[in-house]
Design a protein around this motif. Structure first.
Motif, short mmCIF file in Angstrom:
data_model
loop_
_atom_site.label_atom_id
_atom_site.label_comp_id
_atom_site.label_asym_id
_atom_site.label_seq_id
_atom_site.Cartn_x
_atom_site.Cartn_y
_atom_site.Cartn_z
N ARG A 166 0.85 -1.18 0.00
CA ARG A 166 0.00 0.00 0.00
C ARG A 166 0.89 1.24 0.00
N PRO A 167 0.55 2.30 -0.70
CA PRO A 167 -0.73 2.54 -1.37
C PRO A 167 -0.78 1.98 -2.80
N ASN A 168 0.26 1.30 -3.26
CA ASN A 168 0.34 0.84 -4.65
C ASN A 168 -0.93 0.11 -5.09
N LEU A 169 -1.46 -0.73 -4.20
CA LEU A 169 -2.59 -1.59 -4.58
C LEU A 169 -3.89 -1.16 -3.89
N ASP A 170 -3.98 0.09 -3.52
CA ASP A 170 -5.18 0.54 -2.80
C ASP A 170 -6.44 0.36 -3.63
N ALA A 171 -6.34 0.56 -4.94
CA ALA A 171 -7.54 0.40 -5.78
C ALA A 171 -8.00 -1.06 -5.76
N ALA A 172 -7.06 -2.00 -5.85
CA ALA A 172 -7.41 -3.42 -5.79
C ALA A 172 -7.93 -3.79 -4.40
N ILE A 173 -7.33 -3.21 -3.38
CA ILE A 173 -7.78 -3.48 -2.00
C ILE A 173 -9.21 -2.97 -1.81
N GLU A 174 -9.48 -1.80 -2.35
CA GLU A 174 -10.84 -1.26 -2.23
C GLU A 174 -11.85 -2.20 -2.91
N LYS A 175 -11.43 -2.77 -4.04
CA LYS A 175 -12.34 -3.65 -4.81
C LYS A 175 -12.49 -5.02 -4.16
N TYR A 176 -11.36 -5.69 -3.90
CA TYR A 176 -11.41 -7.09 -3.48
C TYR A 176 -11.52 -7.29 -1.97
N VAL A 177 -10.95 -6.35 -1.19
CA VAL A 177 -10.99 -6.50 0.27
C VAL A 177 -12.22 -5.80 0.84
N ASP A 178 -12.38 -4.52 0.50
CA ASP A 178 -13.45 -3.72 1.13
C ASP A 178 -14.82 -4.01 0.52
N ALA A 179 -14.90 -4.03 -0.81
CA ALA A 179 -16.21 -4.17 -1.46
C ALA A 179 -16.65 -5.63 -1.58
N LYS A 180 -15.80 -6.46 -2.17
CA LYS A 180 -16.21 -7.86 -2.42
C LYS A 180 -15.99 -8.78 -1.24
N LYS A 181 -15.16 -8.36 -0.29
CA LYS A 181 -14.83 -9.21 0.88
C LYS A 181 -14.25 -10.56 0.44
N ALA A 182 -13.56 -10.56 -0.70
CA ALA A 182 -13.01 -11.81 -1.23
C ALA A 182 -11.58 -12.05 -0.77
N VAL A 183 -10.93 -10.99 -0.30
CA VAL A 183 -9.53 -11.07 0.13
C VAL A 183 -9.42 -10.45 1.52
N VAL A 184 -8.55 -11.03 2.33
CA VAL A 184 -8.31 -10.52 3.68
C VAL A 184 -6.86 -10.08 3.78
N LEU A 185 -6.61 -8.93 4.40
CA LEU A 185 -5.25 -8.49 4.67
C LEU A 185 -4.97 -8.62 6.16
N ALA A 186 -3.79 -9.12 6.49
CA ALA A 186 -3.39 -9.16 7.89
C ALA A 186 -3.38 -7.73 8.44
N LYS A 187 -3.82 -7.58 9.68
CA LYS A 187 -3.82 -6.23 10.27
C LYS A 187 -2.40 -5.74 10.48
N ARG A 188 -1.49 -6.66 10.78
CA ARG A 188 -0.10 -6.27 11.01
C ARG A 188 0.55 -5.93 9.66
N ALA A 189 1.36 -4.87 9.64
CA ALA A 189 2.03 -4.47 8.40
C ALA A 189 3.50 -4.18 8.67
N VAL A 190 4.30 -4.31 7.64
CA VAL A 190 5.71 -3.90 7.72
C VAL A 190 5.81 -2.48 7.16
N PRO A 191 6.30 -1.52 7.95
CA PRO A 191 6.42 -0.14 7.44
C PRO A 191 7.45 -0.08 6.32
N ALA A 192 7.18 0.79 5.32
CA ALA A 192 8.06 0.88 4.16
C ALA A 192 8.03 2.30 3.60
N TRP A 193 8.87 2.58 2.64
CA TRP A 193 8.78 3.84 1.90
C TRP A 193 9.27 3.62 0.48
N GLN A 194 8.90 4.55 -0.39
CA GLN A 194 9.23 4.45 -1.82
C GLN A 194 9.62 5.83 -2.33
N GLY A 195 10.44 5.85 -3.36
CA GLY A 195 10.86 7.13 -3.92
C GLY A 195 11.92 6.94 -4.98
#
Length: 311
Positions: free
Chosen positions: A77-106
């Protein structure tokens, strides 16, 4: 002879048996390491056999929905936020672990690029400074933005257009091995280079590289259209730094319902940024085979893996 033939037939029959689950293997080192670690850890803990399957990020989400795939080791994230919105939030077809590894990009510059005056993302819009990054003799610099299948590469293309340096620089998409080999060669030959970078990653342990300065992330200036939009470039804009990033383990909701114990296990996987950096170093620099690395990692962290399985 008969015994040998029996063995061969037995092996062939075993080879066509379906595995208990399928884990995606991304085309970057830490994702490859984590996929193998999960395969070994789940096998030893639950007695389940996993197949590993190379798969692009967006294809993986579709496969998680259909059940073709069960686990993805690194959902950024945020790279795949659009897919997460579709498959995790809307369709409930995918689950993400609540725990995350912090990262950065640039974008990062080698020490020689910094010495040549390339310190800020604004410097990339200077044709004279851009020419310092030329590697093929055409007078125009090159900038590696990641692998073609990475969502981050598409976003870096949007950033290059939004900031304006795409006029001066050729944006190069190649696999990470090739990109990192180019960084190694640039450092070895004192040639300035700027490239897409992310952390956790071993490149910061291996070379003196610095992140280019740029305006802080501003949500009002960061509009990324979904990849399904045929006019995604026209509908996107990103002329600030990346927002804070992180990555999660993801799994199919149907797999989680069938194997609630494994889903609970995945929720407890607690890899640190330092460990992820070590994984990347082991695979990319030391060239350890991912399967061998995973066997060793799980053996060395047996008590910890056992703890992930506790209710």
């Amino acid at each position: 002879m008969l015994a040998a033939m029996t063995f061969i037939l037995s092996g062939a029959a075993h080879g066509v048996q379906a595995a208990d689950l399928v884990i995606a293997v991304p085309n970057w080192p830490s994702g490859q390491a984590t996929a193998n670690i999960l395969k070994v850890a789940i096998g030893k803990t639950f007695g389940l056999e996993a197949d590993l399957r190379e798969m692009g990020e967006l294809n993986a989400f579709a496969a998680l929905e259909t059940g073709e795939l069960d686990i993805h080791p690194e959902v950024w994230r945020p790279n795949l936020d659009a897919a997460i919105e579709k498959y995790v939030d809307a369709k409930k077809a995918v689950v993400l672990a609540k725990r995350a590894v912090p990262a950065w990009q640039g974008l990062c510059a080698t020490e020689d690029a910094e010495k040549a005056g390339i310190k800020s993302i604004k410097d990339l819009s200077d044709p004279q400074k851009g020419a310092l990054l030329d590697t093929d003799g055409d007078g125009r610099g090159e900038l590696w933005i990641g692998a073609a299948t990475w969502t981050s590469a598409s976003i870096e293309r949007i950033r290059a257009l939004s900031y304006g340096y795409s006029k001066n620089l050729a944006l190069v998409e190649t696999e990470e091995d090739v990109g990192m080999a180019a960084v190694d060669a640039a450092v070895a030959t004192s040639r300035p280079m700027v490239f897409a970078c992310y952390a956790p990653h071993n490149v910061f342990e291996l070379h003196k590289v610095t992140r280019l300065e740029e305006p802080a992330y501003d949500p009002a200036q960061w509009k990324i259209a979904p990849g399904s939009d045929p006019l995604w470039i026209e509908h996107s804009k990103a002329d600030t730094a990346w927002p804070p990033s992180e990555f999660h383990i993801g799994w199919s909701a149907s797999f989680g319902q069938k194997h609630a114990d494994v889903a609970a296990f995945l929720e407890k996987v607690d890899l640190t940024p330092e460990e992820v950096t070590m994984m990347t170093y082991a695979l990319q620099v030391e060239r350890q085979p991912p399967a061998d690395y995973a066997e060793k990692w799980v053996a060395e962290n047996a008590a910890r893996v056992k703890g992930w399985a506790k209710p």
